[in-house]
Structure formats: structure tokens, C-alpha cells
Design a protein around this motif. Structure first.
Motif, short mmCIF file in Angstrom:
data_model
loop_
_atom_site.label_atom_id
_atom_site.label_comp_id
_atom_site.label_asym_id
_atom_site.label_seq_id
_atom_site.Cartn_x
_atom_site.Cartn_y
_atom_site.Cartn_z
N ALA A 23 -2.14 28.35 -13.56
CA ALA A 23 -2.81 29.33 -12.70
C ALA A 23 -2.05 30.65 -12.70
N PHE A 24 -0.71 30.58 -12.74
CA PHE A 24 0.07 31.82 -12.78
C PHE A 24 -0.16 32.56 -14.11
N ILE A 25 -0.22 31.82 -15.21
CA ILE A 25 -0.52 32.43 -16.51
C ILE A 25 -1.88 33.14 -16.45
N PHE A 68 -8.36 18.05 -5.72
CA PHE A 68 -8.45 19.16 -4.77
C PHE A 68 -7.15 19.97 -4.80
N SER A 69 -6.02 19.27 -4.78
CA SER A 69 -4.71 19.94 -4.74
C SER A 69 -4.42 20.73 -6.01
N VAL A 70 -4.74 20.16 -7.17
CA VAL A 70 -4.43 20.88 -8.40
C VAL A 70 -5.42 22.01 -8.67
N SER A 71 -6.55 22.02 -7.99
CA SER A 71 -7.50 23.12 -8.18
C SER A 71 -7.18 24.32 -7.29
N ILE A 89 0.84 -1.20 0.00
CA ILE A 89 0.00 0.00 0.00
C ILE A 89 0.87 1.25 0.00
N LYS A 90 1.91 1.27 0.82
CA LYS A 90 2.84 2.41 0.84
C LYS A 90 3.51 2.57 -0.53
N ASP A 91 3.90 1.45 -1.13
CA ASP A 91 4.53 1.50 -2.46
C ASP A 91 3.55 2.04 -3.50
N TRP A 92 2.26 1.67 -3.38
CA TRP A 92 1.24 2.15 -4.30
C TRP A 92 1.20 3.68 -4.29
N TRP A 93 1.23 4.24 -3.10
CA TRP A 93 1.20 5.70 -2.95
C TRP A 93 2.51 6.34 -3.43
N ILE A 94 3.62 5.70 -3.16
CA ILE A 94 4.91 6.24 -3.60
C ILE A 94 4.97 6.29 -5.13
N GLU A 95 4.44 5.27 -5.79
CA GLU A 95 4.45 5.22 -7.25
C GLU A 95 3.67 6.37 -7.88
N ARG A 96 2.71 6.92 -7.19
CA ARG A 96 1.86 7.98 -7.74
C ARG A 96 2.30 9.38 -7.32
N ARG A 97 3.26 9.48 -6.44
CA ARG A 97 3.69 10.80 -5.95
C ARG A 97 4.26 11.67 -7.06
N LEU A 98 5.02 11.09 -7.98
CA LEU A 98 5.59 11.88 -9.07
C LEU A 98 4.48 12.49 -9.93
N ASN A 99 3.47 11.70 -10.28
CA ASN A 99 2.34 12.24 -11.05
C ASN A 99 1.63 13.34 -10.29
N TYR A 100 1.49 13.17 -8.99
CA TYR A 100 0.87 14.19 -8.13
C TYR A 100 1.67 15.50 -8.22
N ASN A 101 2.99 15.40 -8.09
CA ASN A 101 3.82 16.60 -8.13
C ASN A 101 3.84 17.24 -9.51
N ILE A 102 3.84 16.43 -10.55
CA ILE A 102 3.76 16.98 -11.91
C ILE A 102 2.44 17.73 -12.09
N GLY A 103 1.36 17.17 -11.58
CA GLY A 103 0.07 17.86 -11.63
C GLY A 103 0.10 19.19 -10.89
N LEU A 104 0.76 19.22 -9.74
CA LEU A 104 0.88 20.47 -8.98
C LEU A 104 1.67 21.52 -9.75
N ILE A 105 2.76 21.09 -10.37
CA ILE A 105 3.60 22.03 -11.12
C ILE A 105 2.85 22.58 -12.32
#
Length: 128
Positions: free
Chosen positions: A34-36, A107-110, A12-28
Motif C-alpha cells: 500500500a505504501f508503494i 478486512f485488516s489487510v485491505s 481454541i485459544k491455541d488455534w488463534w495463537i498459531e495463526r497470529r504470525l500469518n496475520y501479522n505477516i499479512g499486515l506487514i
């Protein structure tokens, strides 16, 4: 009926770790868009009425550093997703896990879009 995923705590921890990069790319990406929008709204709606509104290299750098700090906080909350999954996904279902991830992601990317929205609301309240 929902099927159990039979993942171990480690998986389960690995499942979440695997998706963290996509989460951060979405935030960036959402922060950049949003800045534009913030610049667009500011230049086209606020600047004609407010001489104090400006966008300089300093303000861009300041907002960029501030956003990086917010990404760190978002990642701390992302880690709470793992905790929620481990503690409240009693049936250990993939549906729960995916829904929790999607809820947190969207929620985070909005959130970055609140800045240009606030600026647009400010325009209508003060200048229109």
C-alpha cells in the motif's frame, strides 16, 4: 450439517495463537504494498499539481511508526476474534472459526489500501 470440532477453550485459544504470525505477516506485506502504491500515486498524479506533496525520509519514518502503532491496534482486534469464537461459536465448528479468521484477515489487510485510494480520489476531485 456442520460438524463440531470438539476443541476445548484452551485449544481454541491455541488455534488463534498459531495463526497470529500469518496475520501479522499479512499486515506487514499489505502495508508495504500500500505504501508503494501511495508513493506511485503521489509522485505520478499529485506531485505534478501540488508542490507541497513530498516524500522524505522523515515522512517515510513517520508513516512507518504510525503503521506499527496500527498493527498493535489490529492485534487487539485480532484478540477479539478469540473472544467471538469462544462466545458465539455455540456449535464449536471449524467453519465458523475459519470464516471469522478469514473475514478479519482480509478486512485488516485491505485497510492500508485506503491511503493510496484516498490519494487517487483526491487527485480526481482536485486536479482532474
Amino acid at each position: 450439517m456442520k460438524e463440531n470440532s470438539n476443541l476445548t477453550r484452551s485449544q481454541i485459544k491455541d488455534w488463534w495463537i498459531e495463526r497470529r504470525l500469518n496475520y501479522n505477516i499479512g499486515l506487514i506485506i499489505s502495508g508495504f504494498i500500500a505504501f508503494i502504491l501511495y508513493v506511485f500515486v503521489g509522485v505520478n498524479f499529485i506531485m505534478p499539481y501540488d508542490d507541497e506533496f513530498d516524500i522524505t525520509l522523515f515522512t517515510i519514518a513517520f508513516q512507518g511508526i504510525g503503521y506499527l502503532i496500527m498493527i498493535v491496534f489490529a492485534n487487539l482486534f485480532y484478540s477479539l476474534g478469540v473472544t467471538e469464537d469462544l462466545n458465539h461459536n455455540k456449535e464449536n465448528t471449524d467453519d465458523f472459526r475459519k470464516n471469522l479468521f478469514n473475514l478479519g484477515f482480509w478486512f485488516s489487510v485491505s485497510l492500508p489500501f485506503l491511503a493510496p485510494l484516498w490519494l487517487l480520489i483526491s487527485y480526481f476531485l482536485n486536479f482532474h
